[in-house]
Design an enzyme around this catalytic site. Structure first.
Site, mmCIF file in Angstrom:
data_model
loop_
_atom_site.group_PDB
_atom_site.id
_atom_site.type_symbol
_atom_site.label_atom_id
_atom_site.label_comp_id
_atom_site.label_asym_id
_atom_site.label_seq_id
_atom_site.Cartn_x
_atom_site.Cartn_y
_atom_site.Cartn_z
ATOM 1 N N GLU A 95 63.335 93.933 79.531
ATOM 2 C CA GLU A 95 63.873 93.474 80.809
ATOM 3 C C GLU A 95 65.384 93.606 80.743
ATOM 4 O O GLU A 95 66.026 93.079 79.823
ATOM 5 C CB GLU A 95 63.512 92.015 81.069
ATOM 6 C CG GLU A 95 62.062 91.766 81.403
ATOM 7 C CD GLU A 95 61.778 90.293 81.667
ATOM 8 O OE1 GLU A 95 62.745 89.504 81.757
ATOM 9 O OE2 GLU A 95 60.595 89.924 81.767
ATOM 10 N N ASP A 110 68.759 81.000 86.655
ATOM 11 C CA ASP A 110 69.040 81.153 85.235
ATOM 12 C C ASP A 110 69.836 79.983 84.695
ATOM 13 O O ASP A 110 70.656 79.382 85.396
ATOM 14 C CB ASP A 110 69.801 82.462 84.987
ATOM 15 C CG ASP A 110 68.961 83.672 85.302
ATOM 16 O OD1 ASP A 110 67.883 83.799 84.699
ATOM 17 O OD2 ASP A 110 69.352 84.485 86.150
#
Length: 282
Positions: free
Chosen positions: A50, A61
């Site tokens: 990724e 995040d």
């Protein structure tokens, strides 16, 4: 012809093991170091990669990945440069699947059709857009599918039995199970709870077509990888790798000479969790 993602997950079945999916942010801590690290990840044991698309407001995040995104942007990384990074990687690696992960805003600014065309051209295999729910992903999902790329859907602990069929409908590549409700890198769910959640997803997929399952958030060690791939097809490690990158920056945020070896050694240690225990003693 099977996609790279399909072939890779099939190889896990044939080898009777789980897979390791690694995350780094493109351009962190600088474009050159990041490109060199990307090139090293497959040999270190990353089965699928990724690659984060840097964004100034990565709301899903945690602090580690937020900081990595800001470092990359400060170093001049852009979405176009991220695509070029994939293109350069593909010159030497035609086998390792690469998924671009991030937020819809940079893609919208780039132009959805232009982005899909360029991503397909350089060899991107899939997309994860954390702020694009199934009800709103058609404008990306359909052109991506037409170009041979999977738009990978997320399921979470709050995805109940009523919501799950919508998530699974038209899903592609694999289902990414986010094991905790919250931001990345902050906690880890109990394995038995994850086992139950993955079993429920597999049961629901009987009606929509089976896809592999990957589990992420809070996975930091080879033991974590080994434990979670008992019920998932692959484990995703992101924040722990990004923290290892940060640990090898100087006071001004520049890469130390130790960074590449340290991070690839760490990824190799994680990959031991996808192998039989005997391999750890070799």
């Amino acid at each position: 012809m099977k996609s790279r993602l399909d072939q890779r997950f099939q190889s896990f079945k044939e080898q009777k093991r789980g897979g390791l999916i690694t995350f780094i942010t493109a351009g962190d801590p600088d474009p050159d170091t990041s490109a060199r690290l990307l090139a090293r990840l497959p040999a270190a044991g990353a089965d699928i990669i990724e690659l984060g698309m840097p964004f100034s407001d990565p709301m899903a995040d945690g602090p580690a990945i937020q900081e990595s995104s800001l470092r990359a942007l400060k170093a001049g990384m852009t979405l176009r440069k991220t695509l070029k990074m994939v293109e350069d990687f593909r010159r030497n690696d035609q086998d390792t699947p690469i998924i671009l992960m991030g937020y819809f805003n940079p893609i919208m600014a780039f132009g959805v059709d232009a982005f899909i065309a360029e991503a397909a051209r350089v060899g991107v295999d899939g997309l994860i857009l954390v702020d694009l729910p199934p009800e709103e992903d058609r404008e990306v999902r359909e052109p991506a599918a037409a170009a041979g790329m999977a738009l990978i859907r997320l399921a979470t602990p709050t995805t109940d039995a009523g919501r799950l069929p919508r998530v699974l409908e038209n899903a592609a590549g694999f289902i990414y199970y986010v094991s905790i409700a919250g931001i990345t890198g902050t906690a880890q769910a109990k394995p038995e709870i994850i086992d139950e959640a993955l079993a429920a997803i597999r049961a629901a997929m009987h009606k929509t077509g089976n896809l592999p399952l990957a589990v992420g958030f809070g996975i930091k060690t080879a033991d974590d990888v080994r434990r979670f791939t008992q019920s998932a097809d692959a484990a995703v490690v992101g924040s722990a790798i990004v923290q290892e990158i940060k640990a090898h920056l100087d006071e001004e945020g520049r890469a130390k000479a130790t960074l590449l070896d340290a991070v690839t050694d760490f990824v190799h240690s994680l990959a031991m969790g996808t192998r039989p225990q005997a391999d750890d003693r070799s």
